[in-house]
Design a protein around this motif. Structure first.
Motif: not given
Length: 304
Positions: A178-179, A181, A184, A204, A217
């Motif tokens: 879910n991440d 950026t 992560s 993203c 998320l």
């Protein structure tokens, strides 16, 4: 090789603004199919609407085995038209009947609407053998990228709801976390997140368009790696790409399934970008992935 891969990468445009144009381009590029392929269109009821599906058969394989296919496109782009070429190629390369699902897209239809479409089709195909004349044990879920995410989520949902369970799933460079950026936990996001076709920023943006709320998320049906239990899931093949920001989370998902006692095969495609399944069949990576898929299917279908 790295220089060549970077040269193939397209600018990191803002998909949140340009997704309607991206849909049109994808459809135009992928729509045309060769005369050697037979297709049929069908619909499956899901609540108050029907989900279109398209069947692909090359005529040189068996019609008693199904690959139920969920297309990629970040849950935002892609459809059964834009994936015509890929599905025709898949039918010919595997000798399976390919059933492609035209699930609803975000942001018009946010999570979990597209997922529920995929679940509804999988449920009907697995529970009603008269629909296509194929038993549930001969049905394999398969998806690439966002479609790999959907295949994994359908399997989790099917296990949790107890209505049916797919026999096998093939997850091709799936999104499972879910991440994406710089925060992560997966190294591939920072290693491959800026120069190789699919960028971390693009992922993203897709997820922002797909999710219905911030709470999504933390939902394992949105990000399958968040599941607390990885037992009782289908036999699984996971294929990742070397220069893909999603590489490590796909491999971690395979590791979690294996740790839970699952029958799992995980293969990394060397010198490959995210999306390599869409390359022409002359490319070595395309030939190799179908070798892996066919070996996985052959070994497990022989047990039936």
């Amino acid at each position: 090789m790295r220089a060549a891969l970077k040269a193939l990468s397209y600018p990191d445009i803002d998909i949140r603004k340009s997704y309607p144009l991206k849909r049109q381009i994808d459809t135009a590029v992928g729509k045309k199919i060769g005369a050697a392929y037979e297709t049929w269109d069908h619909t499956v009821q899901c609540g108050d609407h029907e989900v279109p599906v398209r069947l692909f058969a090359s005529g040189n394989g068996a019609d008693d085995r199904i690959l139920l296919f969920f297309h990629g496109g970040g849950w935002v782009t892609g459809n059964i038209d834009s994936y015509n070429k890929i599905c025709c190629q898949m039918a010919e390369a595997t000798g399976h009947l390919v059933v492609s699902v035209d699930y609803r897209l975000a942001p018009e239809h946010r999570f979990p609407q597209g997922l529920e479409d995929c679940y509804a089709v999988a449920r009907e195909v697995c529970l009603d053998a008269s629909l296509f004349g194929v038993s549930a044990r001969r049905i394999t879920l398969i998806g690439d990228s966002a479609g790999g995410n959907l295949a994994a989520a359908v399997s989790l949902m099917a296990r949790d709801r107890g209505e049916f369970l797919p026999a096998r799933q093939i997850l091709i460079y799936p999104a499972t976390w879910n991440d994406h950026t710089p925060a992560s936990p997966f190294r591939s996001v920072t290693e491959n997140g800026t120069d190789y076709l699919l960028t971390s920023r693009r992922i993203c943006d897709y997820m922002e368009l797909y999710r219905g709320s911030a709470a999504d998320l933390q939902n394992p049906y949105f990000a399958p790696l968040l599941a607390e239990d990885f037992t009782g899931l289908p036999e699984t093949l996971v294929v990742t790409a070397q220069y893909d920001p999603l590489r490590d989370e796909g491999e971690e998902y395979a590791a979690r399934l294996a740790e839970a006692g699952g029958d799992v095969v995980c293969r990394r495609m060397p010198d490959a970008l995210h999306g390599f399944l869409a390359l022409p069949p002359q490319f070595a990576q395309v030939g190799r992935i179908y070798e892996w898929i066919n070996a996985f299917l052959r070994e497990r279908e022989e047990r039936i």
